[in-house]
Write an enzyme that holds these catalytic residues in place. Structure first.
Site, short mmCIF file in Angstrom:
data_model
loop_
_atom_site.label_atom_id
_atom_site.label_comp_id
_atom_site.label_asym_id
_atom_site.label_seq_id
_atom_site.Cartn_x
_atom_site.Cartn_y
_atom_site.Cartn_z
N SER A 141 -11.34 -1.88 4.72
CA SER A 141 -9.97 -1.40 4.52
C SER A 141 -9.43 -0.78 5.82
O SER A 141 -10.21 -0.34 6.67
CB SER A 141 -9.96 -0.34 3.42
OG SER A 141 -8.68 0.22 3.29
N THR B 64 0.86 -1.19 0.00
CA THR B 64 0.00 0.00 0.00
C THR B 64 0.90 1.25 0.00
O THR B 64 2.11 1.14 0.16
CB THR B 64 -0.97 -0.02 1.20
OG1 THR B 64 -1.68 -1.26 1.19
CG2 THR B 64 -1.98 1.11 1.21
N1 GLY Z 1 -5.47 -3.60 1.44
C1 GLY Z 1 -5.15 -3.08 2.70
C2 GLY Z 1 -6.25 -2.26 3.25
O1 GLY Z 1 -7.01 -1.68 2.52
O2 GLY Z 1 -6.38 -2.21 4.44
#
Ligand code: GLY
Length: 590
Positions: free
Chosen positions: A457, A386
């Site tokens: 998320s 991320t």
């Molecule tokens: N894919 C990591 C999140 O959105 O928390």
């Protein structure tokens, strides 16, 4: 008196001294050489200098912070594609100079054919299927979110925003340390997929060296098409057709119709007050905004600055950890996509969070039973994934955006002929009650898979406004659930401990996510983050003594932030941007 700055100076010089125990006593404590900060009237902070520079290039051409953030996000698809990209999703928080705040949800969604048992084989959840390969992919949302922001708030033409990214992909850019490492980490799975093999490795299967020029010609062509034809190309045109065909051939579930029906959604930002400031967070399907709100409301009962100066700061770390545990127990049970499940309103009511705060005992770690029977034994591995980027312009526009393809290289599949890395965001659902995902997180029916639903998320783009409603700071992070706690720590370090944003981001962190019942700590906790942590840190020993199951962790999240500075020129904003020393980001300014 030995001050914290003095001690840090010695640590930097390599002197053997005890870890620093004096948080918050002094403001300018982290040497500038260790802070990744820069100041200007236009600022962009991302994990890659090409993206930060591309973003500033757009502002120099007359673009605003929204244009600049879009350019950064597209650029990161090219130069940092293992973390985020146009085949993934994003959450975008925007504060315009007129004071309005907008939360644009570009989170991926489950295909129409998805169902809650799709990752069960013989009744057992198979996390390999939700993390790697065709079924792991949700409908990408980033391009829709960027377009939604641009169509209302952008200044420059859409196509111009793609120029820095197209240049980097077409002409090549040096293979970064972080991309090279992520290719090595995922090599065996990446090599299962033809296009991933062809794009990420040399023709003989060997690796690009760090610093070696890496050209992504297919991705350059895809970006040129999106720049020219707009989002139609991505959601209704050739890209959607190619991607759906390829995934279906490989056993996936995502169709052209899933692309055609995707929409970015405007959400209402969450808001709470903390120490006289307004804190704006992203609402579900992010869990970040809500849990940061819960934790801040709990922490408002504690004199954090005072606690940071008592007993080597142990009470400060302890109450942070306890608030994390309590919030994450709620996350596991109650949170999901609010378009599909009702998120109880009481979770953020003061009467409830006051009650949680009362459960925090200053002298011992508590057992938080939570509301789910299953226990996760899997800890987050702390791998980087991320990305968080942030921009601000001279007129006072401000963007905080977190973007992701989920775990490194997403589902590991590049769509042939396009260069686009696809996400594995289906793993952010609770694929079976009590079964931990890639981050060791467990969930309940609230986050179970349903057609068209968005997985929960942890992405937490956050903004803090002062009592006059003017920007104070913005921050966010990468790193799965660690995002939430890193963002919390950055906020309290600025607002309670009086640090600047660079000092806050450079300070060592801790993380608790309720299950597993483990307190992950950077080994340098108590001082500025150091990759090589001392084995004997008295803070960690003291936390163990009051009942925390302390584990030394690698870096906890990668954050970026911006804070507002007093303006030098009337009518023009001034900003300080900060990147995290845990990664290779750079702040660009003009
Ligand atoms: N894919 C990591 C999140 O959105 O928390």
């Amino acid at each position: 008196m030995i001050t914290r700055r003095h001690l840090l100076g010695q640590m930097v010089a390599g002197a053997a001294i005890a870890p620093v125990l004096t948080f918050g006593q002094e403001q300018k404590v982290v040497p500038d050489s260790l802070k990744r900060v820069a100041e200007g009237s236009q600022v962009a902070a991302t994990v890659h200098s090409v993206a930060s520079q591309g973003s500033i290039e757009i502002m120099r051409k007359g673009g605003n912070a929204i244009d600049a953030a879009i350019a950064a996000a597209v650029c990161l698809s090219v130069v940092d594609g293992h973390n985020s990209g146009i085949g993934g999703g994003c959450l975008m928080l925007i504060r315009l100079a007129d004071g309005s705040v907008h939360a644009i949800d570009g989170r991926e969604k489950a295909p129409a054919s998805a169902n809650r048992d799709m990752f069960l084989r013989n009744g057992v959840a198979d996390v390999k299927l939700s993390q790697d390969g065709p079924l792991a992919c949700g409908v990408p949302g980033m391009i829709a979110a960027l377009h939604s922001a641009h169509s209302r708030f952008g200044k420059l033409p859409w196509g111009d925003l793609f120029e820095p990214a197209i240049r980097a992909a077409r002409d090549g850019h040096p293979m970064s340390r972080s991309t090279a490492a992520s290719i090595r980490n995922e090599e065996s799975v990446l090599k299962r997929f033809t296009a991933s093999r062809e794009v990420l490795f040399k023709s003989d299967g060997s690796h690009y060296a760090i610093g070696e020029k890496w050209v992504q010609a297919d991705l350059a062509r895809t970006l040129e098409q999106i720049a020219k034809k707009g989002i139609e190309y991505f959601y209704h045109g050739e890209f959607a057709a190619r991607c759906a065909k390829h995934l279906l051939e490989q056993g996936g579930a995502l169709t052209e119709q899933d692309f055609a029906s995707y929409r970015a959604i405007d959400r209402v930002p969450l808001k709470t007050t903390y120490r006289g400031y307004s804190v704006l967070g992203f609402p579900p399907p992010s869990s970040g905004g809500l849990h940061i709100q819960q934790m801040l409301q709990m922490l408002s009962h504690f004199p954090l600055q005072k606690l940071s100066q008592e007993d080597g700061g142990i009470p400060f770390y302890h109450v942070l950890a306890e608030s994390m545990k309590l919030a994450f127990a709620d996350r596991a049970y109650y949170l999901g996509d609010s378009d599909f499940v009702e998120i109880p309103a009481f979770l953020t009511e003061r009467s409830y969070t006051d009650g949680l705060a009362k459960r925090i005992q200053l002298d011992r770690a508590s057992a938080v039973p939570g509301h789910l029977p299953s226990k996760s034994k899997e800890a987050d591995d702390g791998k980087k994934h991320t990305t968080h980027m942030t921009t601000a312009d001279a007129s006072g526009n401000w963007v905080a955006m977190t973007a992701t393809v989920n775990t490194g290289w997403g589902n590991k599949m590049i769509v042939p002929g396009t260069g686009v890395v696809l996400n594995d965001e289906m793993d952010d659902f609770s694929i079976s009650p009590g079964v931990p995902n890639a981050f060791g997180l467990i969930g309940s029916a609230a986050n179970a898979i349903e057609p068209g639903k968005r997985p929960l998320s942890s992405m937490s783009p956050t903004m803090v406004l002062d009592a006059e409603g003017e920007p104070r700071l913005t921050c966010g992070a990468a790193g799965g659930p660690r995002i939430i706690n890193a963002t919390l720590q950055n906020i309290v370090r600025v607002l309670d401990l009086g640090m600047d944003i660079g000092e806050a981001i450079a300070s060592s962190r801790l993380h608790h996510q309720w299950q597993p019942d483990v307190l992950s700590c950077e080994g340098s906790l108590g001082s500025v983050y150091k990759r090589e942590a001392s084995a004997e840190n008295p803070i960690l020993n003291a936390l163990k003594k009051i009942g925390h199951d302390v584990k030394i962790s690698g870096s906890i999240a990668v954050a970026q932030g911006i804070e507002r500075l007093p303006s030098l020129n009337p009518g023009e904003s001034a900003w300080r941007g900060a990147c995290d020393p845990r990664a290779d980001g750079r702040v660009a300014t003009s």
